[in-house]
Each structure stands twice: as structure tokens, then as C-alpha cells.
Design a protein around this motif. Structure first.
Motif, PDB file in Angstrom:
ATOM      1  N   MET A   1       0.852  -1.197   0.000  1.00 35.57           N
ATOM      2  CA  MET A   1       0.000   0.000   0.000  1.00 35.57           C
ATOM      3  C   MET A   1       0.882   1.238   0.000  1.00 35.57           C
ATOM      4  N   ASP A   2       0.633   2.186  -0.943  1.00 37.12           N
ATOM      5  CA  ASP A   2       1.418   3.407  -1.010  1.00 37.12           C
ATOM      6  C   ASP A   2       0.707   4.531  -0.246  1.00 37.12           C
ATOM      7  N   HIS A   3       1.342   5.728  -0.248  1.00 33.19           N
ATOM      8  CA  HIS A   3       0.788   6.856   0.513  1.00 33.19           C
ATOM      9  C   HIS A   3      -0.578   7.271  -0.019  1.00 33.19           C
ATOM     10  N   GLU A   4      -0.729   7.308  -1.330  1.00 37.40           N
ATOM     11  CA  GLU A   4      -1.992   7.756  -1.916  1.00 37.40           C
ATOM     12  C   GLU A   4      -3.140   6.836  -1.506  1.00 37.40           C
ATOM     13  N   GLN A   5      -2.905   5.535  -1.559  1.00 36.77           N
ATOM     14  CA  GLN A   5      -3.937   4.583  -1.145  1.00 36.77           C
ATOM     15  C   GLN A   5      -4.242   4.720   0.339  1.00 36.77           C
ATOM     16  N   ALA A   6      -3.196   4.924   1.134  1.00 34.21           N
ATOM     17  CA  ALA A   6      -3.391   5.058   2.579  1.00 34.21           C
ATOM     18  C   ALA A   6      -4.213   6.297   2.912  1.00 34.21           C
ATOM     19  N   PHE A   7      -3.940   7.427   2.241  1.00 31.15           N
ATOM     20  CA  PHE A   7      -4.696   8.649   2.508  1.00 31.15           C
ATOM     21  C   PHE A   7      -6.155   8.491   2.100  1.00 31.15           C
ATOM     22  N   GLU A   8      -6.422   7.714   1.053  1.00 30.81           N
ATOM     23  CA  GLU A   8      -7.809   7.476   0.641  1.00 30.81           C
ATOM     24  C   GLU A   8      -8.554   6.634   1.666  1.00 30.81           C
ATOM     25  N   GLU A  34       5.885   6.888   8.992  1.00 23.64           N
ATOM     26  CA  GLU A  34       5.735   8.006   9.910  1.00 23.64           C
ATOM     27  C   GLU A  34       4.841   9.098   9.334  1.00 23.64           C
ATOM     28  N   ARG A  35       4.896   9.298   8.031  1.00 20.71           N
ATOM     29  CA  ARG A  35       4.088  10.341   7.394  1.00 20.71           C
ATOM     30  C   ARG A  35       2.594  10.035   7.557  1.00 20.71           C
ATOM     31  N   CYS A  36       2.218   8.805   7.267  1.00 20.16           N
ATOM     32  CA  CYS A  36       0.807   8.432   7.398  1.00 20.16           C
ATOM     33  C   CYS A  36       0.388   8.368   8.865  1.00 20.16           C
ATOM     34  N   LYS A  37       1.310   7.954   9.719  1.00 21.26           N
ATOM     35  CA  LYS A  37       1.000   7.904  11.148  1.00 21.26           C
ATOM     36  C   LYS A  37       0.723   9.313  11.677  1.00 21.26           C
ATOM     37  N   HIS A  38       1.479  10.281  11.196  1.00 17.19           N
ATOM     38  CA  HIS A  38       1.264  11.675  11.606  1.00 17.19           C
ATOM     39  C   HIS A  38      -0.088  12.186  11.105  1.00 17.19           C
ATOM     40  N   ALA A  39      -0.426  11.865   9.863  1.00 12.91           N
ATOM     41  CA  ALA A  39      -1.716  12.284   9.310  1.00 12.91           C
ATOM     42  C   ALA A  39      -2.871  11.650  10.075  1.00 12.91           C
ATOM     43  N   TYR A  40      -2.719  10.378  10.419  1.00 13.72           N
ATOM     44  CA  TYR A  40      -3.757   9.692  11.191  1.00 13.72           C
ATOM     45  C   TYR A  40      -3.943  10.349  12.564  1.00 13.72           C
ATOM     46  N   GLU A  41      -2.827  10.667  13.225  1.00 10.37           N
ATOM     47  CA  GLU A  41      -2.911  11.279  14.555  1.00 10.37           C
ATOM     48  C   GLU A  41      -3.550  12.664  14.481  1.00 10.37           C
ATOM     49  N   GLN A  42      -3.253  13.421  13.429  1.00  9.78           N
ATOM     50  CA  GLN A  42      -3.859  14.743  13.266  1.00  9.78           C
ATOM     51  C   GLN A  42      -5.373  14.640  13.127  1.00  9.78           C
ATOM     52  N   GLN A  43      -5.844  13.741  12.273  1.00  4.46           N
ATOM     53  CA  GLN A  43      -7.291  13.592  12.075  1.00  4.46           C
ATOM     54  C   GLN A  43      -7.968  13.080  13.339  1.00  4.46           C
ATOM     55  N   ARG A  44      -7.283  12.182  14.045  1.00  4.12           N
ATOM     56  CA  ARG A  44      -7.865  11.650  15.278  1.00  4.12           C
ATOM     57  C   ARG A  44      -8.010  12.747  16.332  1.00  4.12           C
TER      58      ARG A  44
END
Length: 271
Positions: A1-8, A34-44
Motif C-alpha cells: 500500500m502506497d501513501h496515496e492509497q493510505a490517505f484514501e 511516519e508520514r501516514c502515522k502523523h496524518a492519522y494522529e492529526q485527524q484523530r
């Protein structure tokens, strides 16, 4: 899974709308990114802040009073029945007759009787389900609707059972039977993992014309070799067990179409 799929998938993961396999794949990516983990934490954090009580605003008492005064009076079911009966000749003495001598006041009573019959029939359908299956059938309906609404009908898309069956290897601790019924008018179109009745289950996806049929399978030794077809929320469900497996099929197609699917599936399994 790449970043684009993860953000979707991130909003669906937070709202718990992903399938079991999508959630597991997203979590594996999240653990190493770490990039996706940071995005997840921000939305949470945003969601947690929006749910805080101090962001809520209480309406002024005068506004509350005006809104309540503008709302229609809610009467109980018995009050509505009594009101209708009160306008019928013979119940309260205020019945009206038409020019031909017919009593117009009986029309509401006729409608009420039809409603009661429909209610009784619906309750009979609901109560005809075995007590232990009532909660499970609701889970099945919810899962079926969710798979259609969020485009999670498939984890693997293929009409070849030799592609669908191996896809489950290593993802669940049993080998589900995967049968091709294309010649019988019920082509296999894919499969997915789902979570039902407290554990992971295999789902084979078939179609009858434009109607998807979800076939849920998991190990078990429940009694009920003879299929039973139920109706719930406009969907038809069939349940049976065979060769140590539990089977549940659900579709928005008619009862006869589902019965044809089950009959062909069981005949093919026995051959």
C-alpha cells in the motif's frame, strides 16, 4: 500500500468503515510509515476536539420555548386510535353519512384494520426467525448493505474459482469451498474477508443479473442442513450447514432467485 492509497483509506479507517482485510493492510502500512502515522494522529485529534462538550452551544431558553411551541403535538398511538374511533358512527355519536346513506366514518377504521394486519404479518415474519439467529441476521444485513454502500464488495475480483480460493490462504484458518455457478446463471465475481458473529469469515460474491449475492461461510457444526429462507428489511436470506460449514446467503433478488442459487450450490457441492 502506497501513501496515496493510505490517505484514501484513512477517513474510512477512522470511521470504522473498512473491511477486515483493508483495516489490516492499512495498519501494516501505518506501523512502518511516519508520514501516514502523523496524518492519522492529526485527524484523530481533530475528531476528539470536535466531540468535546465545551464546543457545544446551548440554545437560549426563550428560543427553546418557541421551538417547542411550534412543534406539532405528539399523541400516543392509543390517543390517535381513540380520535379516529370518535369520528365513527356508533363511537361517540358523531358519525357522518354520505348522500347515498353510506357511512364515511368507517373509512379510517378500515385503514386502521389494514395497518394492524400488516403490522401483525411483519411481526410474524420477524418472530419466525430462531431466537439465536435474530442478532446474526441483523449483522448479515448490515454487512451486506455496508459492502454495497462503501464499494467494499470485493477484496479479490475474479470469475475464476482457482484465483478466488487461493486468495484466502493464510488469511483465515479454514479453506472455504468456492464453486463456479456461471452455467446456472449465478457467476462468481470475487471474494472478500469480513468479520461476523465474533470471528473472521469468508465471503464469496456471486451475481444474479444485476443482483449481488453475498455467500458467508465459516466452520461450525450447527444443526440445520435443510436451507431456510427468511426476509428482513427487503432482503432475502438463506441459512444452512453442510460438511462442517455454516452458510448464509443474502441478496436483494427475489425468494425464488435465491432459492435457485442455494439449490444449485448445494447440488454442485454434493456432486
Amino acid at each position: 500500500m502506497d501513501h496515496e492509497q493510505a490517505f484514501e483509506l484513512l477517513p474510512g479507517y477512522i470511521d470504522e468503515e473498512l473491511s477486515l482485510s483493508e483495516s489490516l493492510e492499512f495498519e501494516r502500512h501505518l506501523a512502518s510509515c511516519e508520514r501516514c502515522k502523523h496524518a492519522y494522529e492529526q485527524q484523530r485529534q481533530v475528531i476528539m476536539q470536535l466531540r468535546q462538550n465545551d464546543l457545544r452551544l446551548d440554545a437560549p431558553p426563550e428560543l427553546v420555548k418557541r421551538i417547542r411551541a411550534a412543534l406539532p403535538v405528539q399523541r400516543s398511538w392509543w390517543q390517535r386510535v381513540a380520535s379516529r374511533l370518535g369520528g365513527v358512527s356508533g363511537f361517540g355519536g358523531t358519525g357522518r353519512t354520505s348522500g347515498t346513506g353510506g357511512t364515511l366514518g368507517w373509512a379510517p377504521v378500515g385503514a386502521m384494520v389494514v395497518s394492524l394486519v400488516a403490522l401483525t404479518w411483519s411481526a410474524g415474519l420477524y418472530l419466525s426467525l430462531p431466537a439465536g439467529d435474530t442478532h446474526l441476521t441483523q449483522e448479515l444485513v448490515d454487512s451486506h448493505v455496508r459492502s454495497l454502500q462503501f464499494d467494499h464488495l470485493y477484496d479479490v475480483i475474479s470469475t475464476d474459482r482457482h484465483t478466488v480460493k487461493p486468495w484466502f490462504d493464510g488469511k483465515i484458518d479454514f479453506a472455504p469451498p468456492v464453486i463456479d455457478l456461471a452455467q446456472q446463471g449465478y457467476p462468481l465475481v470475487g471474494g472478500r474477508l469480513d468479520y461476523l458473529n465474533g470471528h473472521a469469515v469468508a465471503v464469496m460474491v456471486y451475481r444474479y443479473k444485476l443482483h449481488p449475492i453475498n455467500l458467508y461461510v465459516w466452520p461450525g457444526s450447527e444443526a440445520g442442513a435443510t436451507p431456510h429462507i427468511y426476509e428482513r428489511q427487503g432482503y432475502h436470506l438463506a441459512h444452512w450447514s453442510a460438511a462442517g460449514m455454516n452458510y448464509w446467503a443474502i441478496t436483494d433478488a427475489g425468494e425464488s432467485e435465491l432459492n435457485g442459487f442455494v439449490t444449485n450450490l448445494r447440488a454442485h457441492s454434493a456432486s
